[in-house]
Design an enzyme around this catalytic site. Structure first.
Site, short mmCIF file in Angstrom:
data_model
loop_
_atom_site.label_atom_id
_atom_site.label_comp_id
_atom_site.label_asym_id
_atom_site.label_seq_id
_atom_site.Cartn_x
_atom_site.Cartn_y
_atom_site.Cartn_z
N ASP A 158 -8.95 10.85 9.41
CA ASP A 158 -8.80 10.49 8.00
C ASP A 158 -9.56 9.20 7.69
OD1 ASP A 158 -7.84 10.82 5.41
OD2 ASP A 158 -6.08 9.58 5.77
N ALA B 85 2.74 7.67 4.12
CA ALA B 85 3.70 6.59 4.32
C ALA B 85 3.45 5.47 3.32
CB ALA B 85 3.59 6.05 5.74
N GLY C 130 0.33 5.60 0.66
CA GLY C 130 -0.55 6.70 1.01
C GLY C 130 0.18 8.02 0.95
N GLY D 161 0.82 -1.20 0.00
CA GLY D 161 0.00 0.00 0.00
C GLY D 161 0.86 1.25 0.00
N LYS E 4 4.50 0.22 8.33
CA LYS E 4 4.24 1.52 7.70
C LYS E 4 5.48 2.39 7.93
CE LYS E 4 0.14 3.42 8.03
NZ LYS E 4 -0.34 3.72 6.67
#
Length: 683
Positions: free
Chosen positions: A135, A24, A21, A19, A41
């Site tokens: 968020d 991070a 973002g 992933g 992360k």
């Protein structure tokens, strides 16, 4: 991006990225210490050089690690490797809610409600700990094959709060769920999370977000200017109560939203009930003033003039309705006059409402009074005051402002302040009996200084905490507290002495001194004098602790021709000990007689004669359990010679058989303790 195979902090082996973002990158990794897969992360490199961002990243992650809820991703560890800040989290298999919606839309309303209730339960748990997600979006919500929800990144998004409105590329993924107050630069609250939850519910019901745009800024503006589109307009089958949940959660004014995630969950759970079928559409109680600026359009056709009403002058135009009717007779002059009038009104409005730009001053470290004075001097107003614990900023001093320092706003704008409550006090727990290494790690993470005092113990295993100098329940500031933990090093060991040629009494004294369990046997020896130790087990030098067994062999001297066997009696007194006695209920227990035979074997007739009374009356008595061991020609000291029960001090006659003038030995154990031992000879 980090390379596959990198060993982070000498522990976490990065396997592959899973992933990315705005804040991070996330990697699947293997924790080599605990032998489990985890998600790691790592803060973006362009943010690693910002000490404030790193500090917030670590602080918020630390706060998130305190959350323990089945619908929240667990945070295992927080650290830094070669300047890179990272968080180690639970690895959840499945997909994020964004992909789930794309693949499964339309989703049955009941399943939508079940999924939302899990999300709301997790958010409520975080809010109960005063942790705001900031968020919330489907990309931060994982769902497995059993539709079980796990929310990630609780509280971490705040690390980018000061930068998010200027970073349009990173904001774009979150702006679809951004509350109106956040879009305007105000501080996020629990009601901001409620707004995001309403948008997520909207997306699950309709398959899309309510607002789209070419840029993050244009979408953000829609959040505080435009009404949320009707979900019923997209799907007329959606019941009004279910649409009302969306409208209630996404009200422009935070005061019109649900007061808590729990309240939203209660309303959502009954939204499909038939008794709510005729429920009216939700209407907010207050009017939002978020739409501060409107564009006034000048109509080209005078006939359409009464259909286009500038928002800020509606009442004035209504008052001039008769004038419009008159002007309709002269279209040219009406069009010209209307344009001129609107132009004059618009210019006047702009001139009258235009305010100068001012820069937000740095209020960090000021008291509330000082900050208010500085804001006034800069033609600004003080807004909402919020409080938060902070380890670095003195109590009652400003941590930060919203909007932040150096941002340009209009005169008389409100500036919200976050005021420090000083370091947060922690309630000390009871750590006795727990593992020192784990407790030390936990306390140091909270900011305590931990000292260790080690000592031996027979009660606590090695590494267990025996005592703490700060009492349980006391509230302290970790950064100002030193806690000393007394830790067990285990049993106290010693090297066994060489007992060769010791007398039996000396051996017994040594065993008593060291707390050893002594077992004595005898045998003939041509080399060791009678009555002295021939051998011992374990061997001399062996490390023993209290409670260990010690076996010794005592010499009987040289073995000559076998002398005649002699039998003799020895009467001993066995004292009754009420402290170790066991209570029983019986109607017929007699004391042992003088020849050492217990009542149970010699008084059967008496027992039978009183059986009638025993069946109706029981008398509580206390009894000692006695075991006798003897060493002679026919018995071995390790074998039981006699067992008996006494209820009072009792005389017992022992019979020994020896050769010639040799000695015999006996040992009496009462309720597990050796109380008598002696050497006897024929008289």
């Amino acid at each position: 991006m980090m390379e596959k195979g990198y060993l982070l902090d000498k522990r976490y082996l990065l396997i592959r990225p899973i992933g990315e973002g705005g804040m991070a990158n996330v990697y699947l990794a293997h924790d080599q210490k605990n032998d489990q897969d985890v998600a790691v992360k790592i803060l973006h490199m362009d943010l690693q050089n910002d000490p404030n961002t790193k500090k917030r990243f670590q602080r918020e992650a630390s706060a998130s690690s305190k959350l323990n809820h089945p619908n929240i991703v667990k945070v295992y560890n927080i650290g830094e490797d070669a300047g890179m800040s990272y968080i180690v989290m639970e690895y959840v298999t499945g997909m994020d809610l964004k992909h789930y919606i794309d693949q499964n839309f339309p989703i049955p309303y009941r399943k939508v409600i079940d999924i939302m209730k899990q999300i709301l339960s997790a958010v409520q748990a975080a809010h109960d700990h005063d942790i705001i997600h900031r968020d919330l979006k489907p990309q931060n919500i994982m769902i497995d094959k059993n539709d079980h929800i796990k929310i990630a990144d609780f509280g971490i998004a705040v690390a980018l709060h000061d930068n998010s409105l200027t970073q349009t590329n990173t904001l774009l993924g979150s702006v679809h769920y951004l509350s109106p107050e956040q879009a305007k630069g105000s501080m996020a609250t629990k009601q901001s999370d409620i707004y995001a939850l309403g948008i997520i519910l909207y997306e699950m019901l309709t398959g899309k977000v309510p607002f789209e745009g070419e840029s993050a800024v244009s979408i953000a503006i829609k959040h505080f200017q435009d009404e949320i589109p009707s979900v019923q307009a997209l799907d007329p089958r959606i019941p009004q109560p279910l649409e009302n949940v969306v409208l209630h959660a996404t009200a422009k004014d935070p005061h019109d939203r649900y007061k808590s995630a729990a309240e939203m969950a209660v309303d959502l759970s009954t939204s499909l009930d038939k008794k709510r079928a005729n429920e009216p559409k939700f209407v907010p109680n207050s009017n939002s003033d978020l739409d501060e600026t409107k564009v006034i359009q000048i109509p080209k056709n005078p006939d359409l003039a009464d259909k286009v009403v500038p928002n800020k002058h509606e009442e004035q135009l209504k008052a001039d309705k008769k004038w419009w009717t008159f002007l309709k007779k002269r279209r040219f002059w009406m069009a010209f006059g209307l344009a001129l009038l609107v132009f004059i009104l618009a210019v006047g409005f702009i001139i009258g409402t235009t305010k100068k730009n001012v820069e937000i001053p740095d209020l960090t470290g000021m008291s509330e009074t000082q900050a208010k004075s500085v804001l006034t001097d800069n033609h600004l107003k003080i807004g909402d005051i919020s409080h938060q614990y902070d380890n670095d900023v003195q109590k009652d001093r400003v941590i930060r402002s919203y909007p932040k320092k150096n941002m340009v706003v209009k005169e008389q704008s409100k500036v919200n302040l976050l005021i420090s409550q000083g370091p947060k006090k922690i309630r000390i727990g009871n750590y006795v009996g727990q593992n020192y290494t784990q407790i030390r790690k936990k306390l140091m993470k909270l900011g305590f200084t931990v000292r260790k005092n080690e000592t031996s113990s027979t009660k606590y295993a090695a590494g267990q905490i025996m005592n703490q100098d700060v009492p349980e329940g006391k509230k302290v500031i970790p950064q100002e507290t030193i806690i000393t933990l007394t830790v067990s090093s285990g049993r106290a060991f010693f090297n066994l002495r060489d007992l060769t040629n010791y007398t039996q009494k000396s051996v017994q004294d040594y065993a008593n001194e060291k707390g050893l369990v002594l077992n004595i046997t005898s045998q003939y020896s041509d080399t060791v004098e009678k009555g002295l130790v021939i051998s011992q087990t374990p061997a001399a030098g062996t490390r023993l602790s209290k409670g260990s067994s010690l076996n010794v062999v005592i010499s009987l001297g040289e073995k000559n021709k076998a002398p005649e066997q002699v039998s003799f009696n020895k009467t001993i007194t066995i004292p009754f000990n009420p402290k170790t006695a066991t209570q029983v209920n019986t109607a017929d227990i007699a004391n042992p007689n003088d020849n050492g035979v217990t009542a149970s074997s010699s008084s059967s007739s008496a027992s039978a004669s009183t059986s009638t009374s025993s069946s109706t009356t029981t008398t509580p008595v206390h009894e000692n359990h006695v075991t006798i061991f003897i060493q002679d020609e026919t018995h071995n000291i390790s074998d039981v010679y006699r067992q008996m029960v006494i209820t009072q001090t009792t005389n017992v006659t022992l019979t020994f058989t020896v050769k010639g003038n040799e000695s015999a030995y006996y040992k009496v154990v009462r309720d597990g303790d050796v109380i008598l031992t002696d050497e006897v000879k024929p008289s």
